[in-house]
Design a protein around this motif. Structure first.
Motif, PDB file in Angstrom:
ATOM      1  N   TYR A 185       1.231   8.650  -7.212  1.00 23.52           N
ATOM      2  CA  TYR A 185       1.351   7.833  -7.851  1.00 23.52           C
ATOM      3  C   TYR A 185       1.936   7.639  -9.246  1.00 23.52           C
ATOM      4  O   TYR A 185       2.783   7.160  -9.573  1.00 23.52           O
ATOM      5  CB  TYR A 185       0.074   7.058  -7.796  1.00 23.52           C
ATOM      6  N   ARG A 216       0.808  -1.256   0.022  1.00 25.02           N
ATOM      7  CA  ARG A 216       0.084  -0.103  -0.094  1.00 25.02           C
ATOM      8  C   ARG A 216       0.985   1.325   0.188  1.00 25.02           C
ATOM      9  O   ARG A 216       0.580   2.282  -0.374  1.00 25.02           O
ATOM     10  CB  ARG A 216      -1.056   0.068   1.176  1.00 25.02           C
ATOM     11  N   GLU A 241      -0.552   3.419  -2.974  1.00 29.47           N
ATOM     12  CA  GLU A 241      -1.265   4.410  -2.556  1.00 29.47           C
ATOM     13  C   GLU A 241      -0.521   5.600  -1.635  1.00 29.47           C
ATOM     14  O   GLU A 241      -0.853   5.769  -0.382  1.00 29.47           O
ATOM     15  CB  GLU A 241      -2.404   3.713  -1.284  1.00 29.47           C
TER      16      GLU A 241
END
Length: 192
Positions: free
Chosen positions: A161, A100, A104
């Motif tokens: 990202y 993650r 993210e």
């Protein structure tokens, strides 16, 4: 207009996370160092992270340029407990978090480390101070891959990202400019 010339430090040859661990750069590729130095504006001022891999690189490419004191605000991510571990070790240790963290980017942080948002804010503050103090100048900033990616995010007005998707080679140059608060991105990962 203030122009920023981001240079990623020389290679460390580490095969593990390197954040605030102070490992040296390999600066033996003198022809590349000379090309990078020649590519940068001669009247630019030079500043770097206070980690030795960045400060030594700044000294190597700076030549006769005015050198500012090192700035801790330009340090790489603090990877906390992950620093010094191989990527596979981190994935085994913290499988969900490590995945993650990259997929993210935002408020997630390694144990004892910094999140994308915390690093971006720290670097944004340091850059804002430099741009105020040296408005209208060319500024060479020698820093780290994560630091440069946070600034690509800011200048390109993209998601974190997407900024992380850019390749940033050692000793590459990424340029951007700011005028009246408006950011523009130039070349990313340019190898002279």
């Amino acid at each position: 207009m203030t122009r920023l010339w981001w240079v990623r430090h020389g290679p460390t040859h580490e095969k593990a996370f390197v954040g605030w661990r102070d490992v040296p750069a390999d600066l033996s590729n003198q022809p590349l160092i000379d090309r990078v130095s020649a590519y940068l504006p001669q009247d630019a001022i030079v500043v770097s992270s206070d980690l030795i891999r960045a400060s030594a690189t700044a000294d190597a490419i700076g030549q006769e340029r005015r050198r500012l004191p090192n700035l801790p605000g330009l340090r790489e991510f603090n990877f906390g407990d992950w620093d010094g571990l191989h990527f596979d070790e981190v994935a085994k240790r913290d499988p969900a978090l490590s995945r993650r963290f990259w997929e993210e980017p935002g408020d997630l942080a390694p144990p004892g480390g910094e999140s994308w948002n915390a690093v971006a804010q720290r670097v944004n503050d340091a850059v804002a101070q430099l741009c105020t103090a040296h408005s209208g100048s060319d500024i060479v900033l020698v820093a780290h891959i994560g630091v440069i990616m946070t600034q690509i995010q800011k200048a390109a007005a993209c998601h974190a990202y997407d900024a992380m998707g850019h390749k940033i080679d050692n000793l590459s140059v990424t340029d951007m400019s700011v005028k009246n608060g408006e950011w523009q991105i130039g070349k990313i990962n340019h190898l002279p």
